[in-house]
Design a protein around this motif. Structure first.
Motif, short mmCIF file in Angstrom:
data_model
loop_
_atom_site.label_atom_id
_atom_site.label_comp_id
_atom_site.label_asym_id
_atom_site.label_seq_id
_atom_site.Cartn_x
_atom_site.Cartn_y
_atom_site.Cartn_z
N CYS A 23 20.84 -68.14 10.28
CA CYS A 23 20.59 -68.96 11.44
C CYS A 23 21.31 -68.39 12.63
CB CYS A 23 21.08 -70.40 11.20
SG CYS A 23 20.24 -71.22 9.83
N SER A 24 20.59 -68.28 13.75
CA SER A 24 21.19 -67.85 15.00
C SER A 24 20.26 -68.25 16.12
CB SER A 24 21.43 -66.34 15.03
OG SER A 24 20.20 -65.66 15.14
N SER A 25 20.67 -68.04 17.34
CA SER A 25 19.82 -68.33 18.48
C SER A 25 18.71 -67.30 18.57
CB SER A 25 20.66 -68.29 19.77
OG SER A 25 19.83 -68.32 20.90
N ASP A 26 17.55 -67.67 19.14
CA ASP A 26 16.48 -66.72 19.38
C ASP A 26 16.74 -65.87 20.61
OD1 ASP A 26 14.98 -67.42 17.19
OD2 ASP A 26 13.88 -68.98 18.24
N ASP A 27 17.78 -66.19 21.37
CA ASP A 27 18.10 -65.41 22.55
C ASP A 27 18.58 -64.02 22.14
OD1 ASP A 27 17.52 -67.58 24.13
OD2 ASP A 27 19.60 -68.31 24.11
N PRO A 28 18.36 -62.99 23.01
CA PRO A 28 18.86 -61.64 22.69
C PRO A 28 20.37 -61.67 22.52
CG PRO A 28 17.34 -61.59 24.56
CD PRO A 28 17.65 -63.04 24.29
N PRO A 29 20.90 -60.83 21.61
CA PRO A 29 22.34 -60.83 21.40
C PRO A 29 23.09 -60.35 22.61
CG PRO A 29 21.31 -58.96 20.29
CD PRO A 29 20.19 -59.85 20.78
N ALA A 30 24.27 -60.91 22.85
CA ALA A 30 25.10 -60.45 23.95
C ALA A 30 25.58 -59.05 23.65
CB ALA A 30 26.30 -61.39 24.11
N PRO A 31 25.63 -58.16 24.65
CA PRO A 31 26.06 -56.78 24.42
C PRO A 31 27.45 -56.74 23.79
CG PRO A 31 25.09 -57.01 26.60
CD PRO A 31 25.24 -58.39 26.05
N ASP A 32 27.59 -55.88 22.80
CA ASP A 32 28.86 -55.65 22.12
C ASP A 32 29.44 -54.36 22.68
OD1 ASP A 32 30.89 -54.89 20.38
OD2 ASP A 32 29.84 -55.61 18.60
N GLY A 33 30.64 -54.40 23.18
CA GLY A 33 31.21 -53.25 23.84
C GLY A 33 31.63 -52.14 22.92
N SER A 34 31.68 -52.37 21.60
CA SER A 34 32.13 -51.34 20.68
C SER A 34 31.07 -50.25 20.53
CB SER A 34 32.43 -51.96 19.31
OG SER A 34 31.27 -52.55 18.78
N THR A 35 31.52 -49.03 20.26
CA THR A 35 30.62 -47.90 20.06
C THR A 35 30.74 -47.43 18.63
OG1 THR A 35 30.80 -47.19 22.37
CG2 THR A 35 30.05 -45.56 20.77
N ILE A 36 29.60 -47.28 17.96
CA ILE A 36 29.55 -46.84 16.56
C ILE A 36 28.93 -45.46 16.54
CG2 ILE A 36 28.71 -47.38 14.26
CD1 ILE A 36 28.43 -50.30 15.17
N SER A 37 29.55 -44.54 15.83
CA SER A 37 29.10 -43.15 15.82
C SER A 37 27.99 -42.93 14.79
CB SER A 37 30.27 -42.22 15.51
OG SER A 37 30.69 -42.38 14.17
N VAL A 38 27.28 -41.81 14.97
CA VAL A 38 26.26 -41.41 14.00
C VAL A 38 26.89 -41.20 12.63
CG1 VAL A 38 24.63 -39.59 13.39
CG2 VAL A 38 24.73 -40.43 15.75
N ASP A 39 28.06 -40.56 12.60
CA ASP A 39 28.73 -40.31 11.32
C ASP A 39 29.11 -41.60 10.62
OD1 ASP A 39 28.52 -37.58 11.53
OD2 ASP A 39 30.54 -37.29 12.34
N ALA A 40 29.54 -42.60 11.39
CA ALA A 40 29.90 -43.88 10.79
C ALA A 40 28.70 -44.52 10.13
CB ALA A 40 30.50 -44.81 11.84
N MET A 41 27.54 -44.45 10.77
CA MET A 41 26.34 -45.04 10.19
C MET A 41 25.85 -44.21 9.00
SD MET A 41 26.05 -47.84 11.64
CE MET A 41 24.65 -48.25 10.58
N ARG A 42 25.96 -42.90 9.09
CA ARG A 42 25.55 -42.06 7.97
C ARG A 42 26.38 -42.40 6.72
NH1 ARG A 42 26.08 -37.60 10.29
NH2 ARG A 42 23.89 -37.22 10.78
N ASN A 43 27.66 -42.62 6.91
CA ASN A 43 28.54 -42.96 5.78
C ASN A 43 28.29 -44.37 5.27
OD1 ASN A 43 29.82 -40.45 5.89
ND2 ASN A 43 31.39 -41.18 7.33
N ALA A 44 27.79 -45.26 6.14
CA ALA A 44 27.58 -46.65 5.75
C ALA A 44 26.30 -46.85 4.94
CB ALA A 44 27.55 -47.54 6.99
#
Length: 231
Positions: A23-44
């Motif tokens: 459950c969540s709002s249908d509104d677009p998510p508020a921008p998250d200031g954190s930056t996630i790297s390609v390597d972090a996602m590859r490992n995840a």
């Protein structure tokens, strides 16, 4: 290890499975200031050994500019929104009673605005899915019995990840009993959109409860990946 139970081996020529409640709002998510790297996602992203001993990476992968079909039926895979860096990890497990697959795409954008825009684009596609579609049997190279497929989309939220999930159920003609359940989850956090499709196709069953662990399994798979990204 996630350990998703296997299905028993079979040659599936007729029906290739081409799919989180919250459950969540249908509104677009508020921008998250954190930056996630390609390597972090590859490992995840999950590897075959993370899911179970019978899982493996398939020999062929989808085109790099395509994701998965959100609505199913005859709708094509959606194009990748924008110009992100893409990390993909498709997996499958074939058995004598069916097939299950996990298709993972991490779309890593330059900023959170681009990621939020991409998620909104995918949600627009999901919101246009027909609630029920019936198709006649196909012959030729893409042989498939007649079927009816239902689809529903709901908002989804897990920690800082916000998005939606489209869940589909396909029931084949009773002369060729089989079912397919598919969940396509799209979630954004910061500059990343994660698109995960878990699908299970089972032969010899023609009822809505053919895959009783389906909901728990896809939520476990997606949740494990999100936890691996870290805070």
């Amino acid at each position: 290890m996630v350990l998703i139970g296997r299905v028993f081996r079979v040659a599936v020529a007729a029906c290739a499975v081409a799919a989180f409640a919250g459950c969540s709002s249908d509104d677009p998510p508020a921008p998250d200031g954190s930056t996630i790297s390609v390597d972090a996602m590859r490992n995840a992203l999950l590897k075959a050994a993370d899911v179970g001993p019978t899982w493996k990476a398939p020999g062929e992968s989808a085109a790099p500019n395509q994701l998965v079909s959100i609505c199913g039926a005859d709708t094509p895979p959606v194009a990748v929104p924008g110009s992100p860096s893409i990390v993909s990890a498709p997996l499958s497990d074939e058995g004598t009673e069916g097939v299950q697959s996990l298709t993972q795409h991490a779309l890593v954008y330059e900023d959170s605005i681009s990621a939020a825009t991409a998620l909104a684009s995918l949600r627009t596609v999901a919101d246009a899915c027909a609630p029920s579609v019936s198709r006649p049997a196909k012959t030729g190279d893409r042989e498939e019995p007649a079927y009816t497929e239902t689809a529903s989309t709901a908002p989804l939220e897990q920690g800082p990840w916000i998005g939606f999930v489209t869940v589909r159920n396909k029931q084949y003609d009773k002369a060729h009993p089989a079912t397919a359940d598919v969940a396509v989850a799209a979630l954004a956090r910061g500059n990343v959109v994660l698109v995960d499709q878990y699908a299970i196709y089972r032969l010899g069953r023609s009822d809505a409860s053919a895959n009783p662990q389906f909901s728990a399994d896809w939520q476990k798979l997606v949740g494990t990946t999100l936890n691996r990204v870290g805070s």
